[in-house]
Enzyme design. Structure first.
Site, PDB file in Angstrom:
ATOM      1  N   ASN A  29       0.828  -1.215   0.000  1.00 29.59           N
ATOM      2  CA  ASN A  29       0.000   0.000   0.000  1.00 29.59           C
ATOM      3  C   ASN A  29       0.862   1.264   0.000  1.00 29.59           C
ATOM      4  O   ASN A  29       0.561   2.234  -0.706  1.00 29.59           O
ATOM      5  CB  ASN A  29      -0.938  -0.005   1.209  1.00 29.59           C
ATOM      6  CG  ASN A  29      -2.048  -1.027   1.041  1.00 29.59           C
ATOM      7  OD1 ASN A  29      -2.421  -1.382  -0.087  1.00 29.59           O
ATOM      8  ND2 ASN A  29      -2.586  -1.532   2.151  1.00 29.59           N
TER       9      ASN A  29
ATOM     10  N   LYS B 283       3.895   5.255  -5.934  1.00 26.06           N
ATOM     11  CA  LYS B 283       3.758   5.189  -7.394  1.00 26.06           C
ATOM     12  C   LYS B 283       2.751   6.239  -7.882  1.00 26.06           C
ATOM     13  O   LYS B 283       3.007   6.979  -8.830  1.00 26.06           O
ATOM     14  CB  LYS B 283       3.304   3.775  -7.784  1.00 26.06           C
ATOM     15  CG  LYS B 283       3.190   3.586  -9.280  1.00 26.06           C
ATOM     16  CD  LYS B 283       2.709   2.188  -9.614  1.00 26.06           C
ATOM     17  CE  LYS B 283       2.357   2.151 -11.100  1.00 26.06           C
ATOM     18  NZ  LYS B 283       1.567   0.983 -11.449  1.00 26.06           N
TER      19      LYS B 283
ATOM     20  N   TYR C 105       9.270 -11.399  11.710  1.00 25.75           N
ATOM     21  CA  TYR C 105       9.822 -10.049  11.508  1.00 25.75           C
ATOM     22  C   TYR C 105      10.874 -10.068  10.399  1.00 25.75           C
ATOM     23  O   TYR C 105      10.799  -9.289   9.441  1.00 25.75           O
ATOM     24  CB  TYR C 105      10.425  -9.562  12.822  1.00 25.75           C
ATOM     25  CG  TYR C 105      11.021  -8.176  12.785  1.00 25.75           C
ATOM     26  CD1 TYR C 105      10.211  -7.052  12.621  1.00 25.75           C
ATOM     27  CD2 TYR C 105      12.392  -7.974  12.952  1.00 25.75           C
ATOM     28  CE1 TYR C 105      10.761  -5.769  12.611  1.00 25.75           C
ATOM     29  CE2 TYR C 105      12.941  -6.700  12.957  1.00 25.75           C
ATOM     30  CZ  TYR C 105      12.123  -5.602  12.781  1.00 25.75           C
ATOM     31  OH  TYR C 105      12.669  -4.344  12.777  1.00 25.75           O
TER      32      TYR C 105
HETATM   33  P1  NAD Z   1       7.949   1.485  17.089  1.00 25.85           P
HETATM   34  O1  NAD Z   1       7.197   0.263  17.493  1.00 25.85           O
HETATM   35  O2  NAD Z   1       8.215   2.512  18.128  1.00 25.85           O
HETATM   36  O3  NAD Z   1       7.248   2.201  15.860  1.00 25.85           O
HETATM   37  C1  NAD Z   1       6.519   1.527  14.881  1.00 25.85           C
HETATM   38  C2  NAD Z   1       5.290   2.347  14.572  1.00 25.85           C
HETATM   39  O4  NAD Z   1       4.532   1.701  13.517  1.00 25.85           O
HETATM   40  C3  NAD Z   1       4.346   2.474  15.773  1.00 25.85           C
HETATM   41  O5  NAD Z   1       3.975   3.825  15.944  1.00 25.85           O
HETATM   42  C4  NAD Z   1       3.141   1.615  15.368  1.00 25.85           C
HETATM   43  O6  NAD Z   1       1.938   2.032  15.972  1.00 25.85           O
HETATM   44  C5  NAD Z   1       3.145   1.753  13.847  1.00 25.85           C
HETATM   45  N1  NAD Z   1       2.463   0.669  13.165  1.00 25.85           N
HETATM   46  C6  NAD Z   1       2.622  -0.666  13.351  1.00 25.85           C
HETATM   47  N2  NAD Z   1       1.794  -1.352  12.524  1.00 25.85           N
HETATM   48  C7  NAD Z   1       1.113  -0.417  11.790  1.00 25.85           C
HETATM   49  C8  NAD Z   1       0.124  -0.488  10.780  1.00 25.85           C
HETATM   50  N3  NAD Z   1      -0.353  -1.670  10.361  1.00 25.85           N
HETATM   51  N4  NAD Z   1      -0.356   0.659  10.261  1.00 25.85           N
HETATM   52  C9  NAD Z   1       0.101   1.868  10.693  1.00 25.85           C
HETATM   53  N5  NAD Z   1       1.040   1.995  11.648  1.00 25.85           N
HETATM   54  C10 NAD Z   1       1.537   0.857  12.200  1.00 25.85           C
HETATM   55  O7  NAD Z   1       9.322   0.955  16.443  1.00 25.85           O
HETATM   56  P2  NAD Z   1      10.603   1.773  15.973  1.00 25.85           P
HETATM   57  O8  NAD Z   1      11.740   1.300  16.774  1.00 25.85           O
HETATM   58  O9  NAD Z   1      10.316   3.204  15.907  1.00 25.85           O
HETATM   59  O10 NAD Z   1      10.798   1.176  14.498  1.00 25.85           O
HETATM   60  C11 NAD Z   1      10.370   1.891  13.344  1.00 25.85           C
HETATM   61  C12 NAD Z   1      10.809   1.150  12.093  1.00 25.85           C
HETATM   62  O11 NAD Z   1      12.223   1.026  12.073  1.00 25.85           O
HETATM   63  C13 NAD Z   1      10.258  -0.264  11.999  1.00 25.85           C
HETATM   64  O12 NAD Z   1       9.921  -0.525  10.649  1.00 25.85           O
HETATM   65  C14 NAD Z   1      11.413  -1.129  12.405  1.00 25.85           C
HETATM   66  O13 NAD Z   1      11.362  -2.401  11.818  1.00 25.85           O
HETATM   67  C15 NAD Z   1      12.606  -0.321  11.918  1.00 25.85           C
HETATM   68  N6  NAD Z   1      13.799  -0.629  12.702  1.00 25.85           N
HETATM   69  C16 NAD Z   1      13.984  -0.109  13.941  1.00 25.85           C
HETATM   70  C17 NAD Z   1      15.130  -0.421  14.666  1.00 25.85           C
HETATM   71  C18 NAD Z   1      15.413   0.149  16.022  1.00 25.85           C
HETATM   72  O14 NAD Z   1      16.463  -0.128  16.595  1.00 25.85           O
HETATM   73  N7  NAD Z   1      14.548   0.958  16.606  1.00 25.85           N
HETATM   74  C19 NAD Z   1      16.081  -1.294  14.114  1.00 25.85           C
HETATM   75  C20 NAD Z   1      15.834  -1.823  12.850  1.00 25.85           C
HETATM   76  C21 NAD Z   1      14.710  -1.469  12.146  1.00 25.85           C
END
Ligand code: NAD
Length: 312
Positions: free
Chosen positions: A99, A105, A145
């Site tokens: 999405n 796009k 994940y």
């Molecule tokens: P987080 O859980 O604090 O933030 C994720 C956010 O995505 C949350 O606000 C959540 O409510 C929202 N979300 C989840 N599912 C959703 C959906 N279906 N629709 C809309 N919103 C949705 O995590 P973060 O640490 O801030 O991570 C953010 C991104 O960075 C993620 O994609 C994660 O995989 C990636 N990431 C983070 C780290 C890290 O160290 N923090 C490391 C590697 C990758």
């Protein structure tokens, strides 16, 4: 004024990115279903140029205004969250990424996928360059994940190659900073919470497994630099300074002045033994380097937590 969409913008990283984009003069549309994020993280941003859409990105999204860049961060990210939400994690990595890419796009927007070092699994190469394909257990508990992100990367490249979408992929290594939830299960907020309460710090296994920790401000600079570049292939963003979990626990005890002891608990299934980014590509392509040391980052977290009555 350029417009940025940030999915997952009410989460830890997303909210810092929204702050930074707003400071840069972007109109920011934050799309989040608040599954693991919180309105508190973005409440200070309310205003004409900040829009919050309470929307689950696994459902079709329509935005009636021009969009220049989409940062797709929506996904549970902490093991505690994705083990609790395995199907949602797979769905947001697949359908949610479809999405978000479809929106890019339609709007002819630059698209950044927030991928992860977890695509390398328990790595057989150290440190990990982007050319490494990984060593992931697809059917273990963490597979939901790791494989969701690997699928999201494949999908992003397919939208780029077949549909001409202007995409990029960042492989984020462990990042920490203010607004992490004290009970999100990740090492730094857990240790800081335990140390501030003078409780024992719980290290998994014998604590010899290594991680690298990037301060959130450095990470946000890296995300924006990559989005502004013309790069399409994955780029690691993380801090290459590597610590064992035991060393990290000691640093947190030192930084907090706690009297806590360090205790050991069972290692989670498929826990990677080492983790360190090779950031040669980020240096060469983006001129990006992390600036904040672990000691300094821990100090900043503690300052923020004392301002926010002990929440980190
Ligand atoms: P987080 O859980 O604090 O933030 C994720 C956010 O995505 C949350 O606000 C959540 O409510 C929202 N979300 C989840 N599912 C959703 C959906 N279906 N629709 C809309 N919103 C949705 O995590 P973060 O640490 O801030 O991570 C953010 C991104 O960075 C993620 O994609 C994660 O995989 C990636 N990431 C983070 C780290 C890290 O160290 N923090 C490391 C590697 C990758």
């Amino acid at each position: 004024m350029p417009t940025a969409v940030v999915t997952g913008g009410a989460g830890f990283l997303g909210s810092h990115l929204c702050d930074s984009l707003a400071r840069d003069g972007y109109r920011v549309i934050c799309v989040d279903n608040l599954e693991t994020g919180s309105l508190q993280n973005v409440e200070h941003l309310r205003g004409d140029e900040f829009v919050f859409l309470n929307h689950d990105i696994t459902n079709h999204i329509a935005i009636d205004e021009p969009v220049d860049v989409i940062y797709h961060l929506a996904s549970p990210a902490s093991p505690i969250d994705y083990l609790r939400l395995p199907l949602q994690t797979l769905k947001v990595g697949s359908l949610g990424t479809h999405n978000a890419l479809g929106l890019a796009k339609w709007k002819r927007a630059r698209f950044l996928l927030a991928s992860t070092s977890e695509v390398y699994g328990d790595p057989l190469i150290h440190p990990q360059p982007e050319t490494y394909w990984g060593n992931v257990n697809p059917i273990g508990p963490r597979g939901v994940y790791d494989e969701a992100k690997r699928y999201a990367e494949a999908l992003t490249m397919a939208y780029h190659r077949q549909q001409g979408v202007d995409t990029c992929i960042v492989r984020i290594f462990n990042t920490y900073g203010p607004r992490m939830r004290p009970h999100d299960g990740r090492a730094i907020p857990t240790f800081v919470r335990q140390a501030l309460a003078n409780e024992p710090l719980t290290v998994f296994g014998d604590g010899s497994q290594t991680r690298s920790f990037c301060y959130v401000d450095d990470l946000v600079h890296g995300l924006k630099a990559l989005a502004q570049s013309g790069e399409h292939l994955p780029v690691n963003i993380g801090n290459p300074a590597e610590y064992t979990l035991f060393e990290l626990a000691q640093k947190v005890v030192e930084a907090t002045g706690a009297t806590s002891e360090i205790v050991f608990e069972a290692l989670p299934v498929d826990d990677p033994k080492v983790r360190q980014p090779d950031i040669t590509r980020a240096r060469q392509l983006l001129g990006w380097e992390p600036q904040v040391s672990l000691e300094d980052g821990l100090r900043r977290i503690l300052q923020a937590s004392s301002r926010e009555s002990l929440s980190v």
